[in-house]
Write a protein that holds these residues in place. Sequence first.
Motif, PDB file in Angstrom:
ATOM      1  N   CYS A 193       0.840  -1.197   0.000  1.00  0.00           N
ATOM      2  CA  CYS A 193       0.000   0.000   0.000  1.00  0.00           C
ATOM      3  C   CYS A 193       0.872   1.243   0.000  1.00  0.00           C
ATOM      4  CB  CYS A 193      -0.926   0.019   1.204  1.00  0.00           C
ATOM      5  SG  CYS A 193      -2.340  -1.067   1.000  1.00  0.00           S
ATOM      6  N   ALA A 194       0.393   2.273  -0.681  1.00  0.00           N
ATOM      7  CA  ALA A 194       1.072   3.559  -0.713  1.00  0.00           C
ATOM      8  C   ALA A 194       0.069   4.635  -0.332  1.00  0.00           C
ATOM      9  CB  ALA A 194       1.629   3.828  -2.107  1.00  0.00           C
ATOM     10  N   TYR A 195       0.506   5.591   0.440  1.00  0.00           N
ATOM     11  CA  TYR A 195      -0.395   6.655   0.880  1.00  0.00           C
ATOM     12  C   TYR A 195       0.171   8.004   0.473  1.00  0.00           C
ATOM     13  CZ  TYR A 195       2.851   7.149   4.825  1.00  0.00           C
ATOM     14  OH  TYR A 195       3.971   7.331   5.605  1.00  0.00           O
ATOM     15  N   GLU A 196      -0.700   9.005   0.489  1.00  0.00           N
ATOM     16  CA  GLU A 196      -0.291  10.331   0.050  1.00  0.00           C
ATOM     17  C   GLU A 196      -0.205  11.342   1.188  1.00  0.00           C
ATOM     18  OE1 GLU A 196      -2.533   9.652  -4.272  1.00  0.00           O
ATOM     19  OE2 GLU A 196      -3.070  11.346  -2.998  1.00  0.00           O
ATOM     20  N   ASN A 197      -1.108  11.215   2.144  1.00  0.00           N
ATOM     21  CA  ASN A 197      -1.187  12.207   3.213  1.00  0.00           C
ATOM     22  C   ASN A 197      -0.154  11.901   4.299  1.00  0.00           C
ATOM     23  OD1 ASN A 197      -1.897  13.934   5.268  1.00  0.00           O
ATOM     24  ND2 ASN A 197      -4.087  13.542   5.130  1.00  0.00           N
ATOM     25  N   TYR A 214      -7.993  -8.688   1.862  1.00  0.00           N
ATOM     26  CA  TYR A 214      -7.219  -7.881   2.798  1.00  0.00           C
ATOM     27  C   TYR A 214      -7.287  -6.412   2.380  1.00  0.00           C
ATOM     28  CZ  TYR A 214      -5.446 -12.297   4.508  1.00  0.00           C
ATOM     29  OH  TYR A 214      -5.375 -13.557   5.052  1.00  0.00           O
ATOM     30  N   PHE A 215      -7.522  -5.576   3.360  1.00  0.00           N
ATOM     31  CA  PHE A 215      -7.585  -4.136   3.137  1.00  0.00           C
ATOM     32  C   PHE A 215      -6.533  -3.438   3.987  1.00  0.00           C
ATOM     33  CE2 PHE A 215     -11.462  -3.794   0.714  1.00  0.00           C
ATOM     34  CZ  PHE A 215     -12.230  -4.873   1.116  1.00  0.00           C
ATOM     35  N   CYS A 216      -5.781  -2.544   3.365  1.00  0.00           N
ATOM     36  CA  CYS A 216      -4.978  -1.636   4.160  1.00  0.00           C
ATOM     37  C   CYS A 216      -5.797  -0.371   4.399  1.00  0.00           C
ATOM     38  CB  CYS A 216      -3.667  -1.297   3.472  1.00  0.00           C
ATOM     39  SG  CYS A 216      -3.824  -0.454   1.879  1.00  0.00           S
ATOM     40  N   ALA A 217      -5.417   0.371   5.404  1.00  0.00           N
ATOM     41  CA  ALA A 217      -6.118   1.604   5.725  1.00  0.00           C
ATOM     42  C   ALA A 217      -5.151   2.571   6.371  1.00  0.00           C
ATOM     43  CB  ALA A 217      -7.310   1.328   6.648  1.00  0.00           C
ATOM     44  N   ALA A 218      -5.565   3.820   6.410  1.00  0.00           N
ATOM     45  CA  ALA A 218      -4.761   4.859   7.061  1.00  0.00           C
ATOM     46  C   ALA A 218      -5.710   5.848   7.704  1.00  0.00           C
ATOM     47  CB  ALA A 218      -3.865   5.550   6.037  1.00  0.00           C
ATOM     48  N   SER A 219      -5.284   6.388   8.828  1.00  0.00           N
ATOM     49  CA  SER A 219      -6.149   7.358   9.514  1.00  0.00           C
ATOM     50  C   SER A 219      -5.314   8.367  10.277  1.00  0.00           C
ATOM     51  CB  SER A 219      -7.125   6.657  10.461  1.00  0.00           C
ATOM     52  OG  SER A 219      -6.419   6.042  11.519  1.00  0.00           O
ATOM     53  N   LEU A 220      -6.013   9.436  10.661  1.00  0.00           N
ATOM     54  CA  LEU A 220      -5.417  10.493  11.472  1.00  0.00           C
ATOM     55  C   LEU A 220      -5.896  10.345  12.898  1.00  0.00           C
ATOM     56  CD1 LEU A 220      -6.105  13.508   9.115  1.00  0.00           C
ATOM     57  CD2 LEU A 220      -3.846  12.809   9.867  1.00  0.00           C
ATOM     58  N   GLY A 221      -4.983  10.522  13.837  1.00  0.00           N
ATOM     59  CA  GLY A 221      -5.371  10.417  15.237  1.00  0.00           C
ATOM     60  C   GLY A 221      -6.419  11.419  15.637  1.00  0.00           C
ATOM     61  N   THR A 222      -6.432  12.559  14.970  1.00  0.00           N
ATOM     62  CA  THR A 222      -7.403  13.594  15.290  1.00  0.00           C
ATOM     63  C   THR A 222      -8.780  13.274  14.733  1.00  0.00           C
ATOM     64  OG1 THR A 222      -6.654  14.780  13.339  1.00  0.00           O
ATOM     65  CG2 THR A 222      -5.702  15.430  15.447  1.00  0.00           C
ATOM     66  N   ASN A 223      -8.902  12.280  13.885  1.00  0.00           N
ATOM     67  CA  ASN A 223     -10.176  11.899  13.286  1.00  0.00           C
ATOM     68  C   ASN A 223     -10.434  10.428  13.569  1.00  0.00           C
ATOM     69  OD1 ASN A 223     -10.694  14.410  12.124  1.00  0.00           O
ATOM     70  ND2 ASN A 223      -9.493  13.904  10.329  1.00  0.00           N
ATOM     71  N   ALA A 224     -10.604  10.120  14.817  1.00  0.00           N
ATOM     72  CA  ALA A 224     -10.708   8.725  15.251  1.00  0.00           C
ATOM     73  C   ALA A 224     -11.684   7.944  14.384  1.00  0.00           C
ATOM     74  CB  ALA A 224     -11.164   8.675  16.703  1.00  0.00           C
ATOM     75  N   CYS A 276     -21.627  -1.136   9.261  1.00  0.00           N
ATOM     76  CA  CYS A 276     -21.544  -0.266  10.420  1.00  0.00           C
ATOM     77  C   CYS A 276     -20.275  -0.622  11.181  1.00  0.00           C
ATOM     78  CB  CYS A 276     -22.772  -0.481  11.308  1.00  0.00           C
ATOM     79  SG  CYS A 276     -22.736   0.391  12.881  1.00  0.00           S
ATOM     80  N   ALA A 277     -19.644   0.366  11.767  1.00  0.00           N
ATOM     81  CA  ALA A 277     -18.437   0.115  12.550  1.00  0.00           C
ATOM     82  C   ALA A 277     -18.449   0.989  13.789  1.00  0.00           C
ATOM     83  CB  ALA A 277     -17.187   0.385  11.722  1.00  0.00           C
ATOM     84  N   ILE A 278     -17.747   0.522  14.796  1.00  0.00           N
ATOM     85  CA  ILE A 278     -17.531   1.327  15.989  1.00  0.00           C
ATOM     86  C   ILE A 278     -16.029   1.456  16.219  1.00  0.00           C
ATOM     87  CG2 ILE A 278     -19.720   0.663  17.039  1.00  0.00           C
ATOM     88  CD1 ILE A 278     -16.602  -0.590  18.686  1.00  0.00           C
ATOM     89  N   SER A 279     -15.661   2.483  16.944  1.00  0.00           N
ATOM     90  CA  SER A 279     -14.273   2.644  17.352  1.00  0.00           C
ATOM     91  C   SER A 279     -14.272   2.888  18.842  1.00  0.00           C
ATOM     92  CB  SER A 279     -13.628   3.820  16.623  1.00  0.00           C
ATOM     93  OG  SER A 279     -12.346   4.101  17.155  1.00  0.00           O
ATOM     94  N   THR A 280     -13.297   2.324  19.506  1.00  0.00           N
ATOM     95  CA  THR A 280     -13.192   2.524  20.948  1.00  0.00           C
ATOM     96  C   THR A 280     -12.534   3.852  21.270  1.00  0.00           C
ATOM     97  OG1 THR A 280     -11.127   1.283  20.974  1.00  0.00           O
ATOM     98  CG2 THR A 280     -13.143   0.067  21.410  1.00  0.00           C
ATOM     99  N   GLY A 281     -12.072   4.592  20.269  1.00  0.00           N
ATOM    100  CA  GLY A 281     -11.437   5.894  20.290  1.00  0.00           C
ATOM    101  C   GLY A 281     -11.552   6.632  21.597  1.00  0.00           C
ATOM    102  N   PRO A 282     -11.117   7.857  21.797  1.00  0.00           N
ATOM    103  CA  PRO A 282     -10.524   8.724  20.788  1.00  0.00           C
ATOM    104  C   PRO A 282      -9.091   8.329  20.456  1.00  0.00           C
ATOM    105  CG  PRO A 282     -10.444   9.775  22.924  1.00  0.00           C
ATOM    106  CD  PRO A 282     -11.167   8.478  23.124  1.00  0.00           C
ATOM    107  N   GLY A 283      -8.497   9.078  19.592  1.00  0.00           N
ATOM    108  CA  GLY A 283      -7.161   8.731  19.143  1.00  0.00           C
ATOM    109  C   GLY A 283      -7.240   7.590  18.156  1.00  0.00           C
ATOM    110  N   ASN A 284      -6.124   7.068  17.783  1.00  0.00           N
ATOM    111  CA  ASN A 284      -6.105   6.009  16.787  1.00  0.00           C
ATOM    112  C   ASN A 284      -6.479   4.672  17.404  1.00  0.00           C
ATOM    113  OD1 ASN A 284      -5.467   7.191  14.285  1.00  0.00           O
ATOM    114  ND2 ASN A 284      -3.435   7.642  15.057  1.00  0.00           N
ATOM    115  N   SER A 285      -7.616   4.188  16.993  1.00  0.00           N
ATOM    116  CA  SER A 285      -8.091   2.889  17.444  1.00  0.00           C
ATOM    117  C   SER A 285      -8.651   2.155  16.237  1.00  0.00           C
ATOM    118  CB  SER A 285      -9.185   3.044  18.494  1.00  0.00           C
ATOM    119  OG  SER A 285      -8.728   3.761  19.611  1.00  0.00           O
ATOM    120  N   PRO A 286      -8.587   0.835  16.245  1.00  0.00           N
ATOM    121  CA  PRO A 286      -9.112   0.100  15.097  1.00  0.00           C
ATOM    122  C   PRO A 286     -10.630   0.189  15.040  1.00  0.00           C
ATOM    123  CG  PRO A 286      -8.504  -1.410  16.836  1.00  0.00           C
ATOM    124  CD  PRO A 286      -8.034  -0.057  17.266  1.00  0.00           C
ATOM    125  N   LEU A 287     -11.148  -0.063  13.855  1.00  0.00           N
ATOM    126  CA  LEU A 287     -12.579  -0.157  13.667  1.00  0.00           C
ATOM    127  C   LEU A 287     -13.015  -1.597  13.910  1.00  0.00           C
ATOM    128  CD1 LEU A 287     -12.888   1.929  10.389  1.00  0.00           C
ATOM    129  CD2 LEU A 287     -13.652   2.621  12.659  1.00  0.00           C
TER     130      LEU A 287
END
Lengths: 113, 113
Positions: A23-27, A88-98, B91-102
């Motif tokens: 996987c390659a990401y941009e952000n 299989y899925f890769c994913a990416a996220s921001l800590g500020t957007n849980a 539908c998904a849930i996150s245990t967040g805040p911060g980086n948590s898996p879905l």
Amino acid sequence: QQQVKQSPQSLIVQKGGISIINCAYENTAFDYFPWYQQFPGKGPALLIAIRPDVSEKKEGRFTISFNKSAKQFSLHIMDSQPGDSATYFCAASLGTNAGKSTFGDGTTLTVKP
Amino acid sequence: DAGITQSPRHKVTETGTPVTLRCHQTENHRYMYWYRQDPGHGLRLIHYSYGVKDTDKGEVSDGYSVSRSKTEDFLLTLESATSSQTSVYFCAISTGPGNSPLHFGNGTRLTVT
């Protein structure tokens, strides 16, 4: 604009072989990189995840390699088994957007006995 | 399944009719999400919620609305279903805040004829 690009789209591996999905990401602000495994008729489930402060994480037969400078990360499945056959899925996220994850398009893995 | 139940599991509806999908969780998590999964597109975020009556749009929100009047329930409504909304909805849930898996439910397969 696709922020996470995943390859290959499909992969066939012999039992006991190594499966590699990239996987390659941009952000560059992304700071959490999970991999999910999905079986037919089920929702995706977390397999393994990594944060950008480490270059590798291993859990059993599954390893994530992370290259921050190249903005790439990969999943390695060692000693692949027929039971690993899944999408299989890769994913990416921001800590500020849980939980607001951006996903790759998925890789269908088939492990032949 | 992290206590997530989606209903119905399958639905066939006609173009132009309203449809509501339900997500119910038993673990009182704040963060809930609706994704759609289409071949070749991975999972795309439709709407999300950070608490009761606190919802916001994701990347593919056109034609969809959500409501969250109780912590445990997150409803997705297709106001006037179109064939392009034929998809599998998770539908998904996150245990967040911060980086948590879905943590995903097992999905609703919706067909719009």
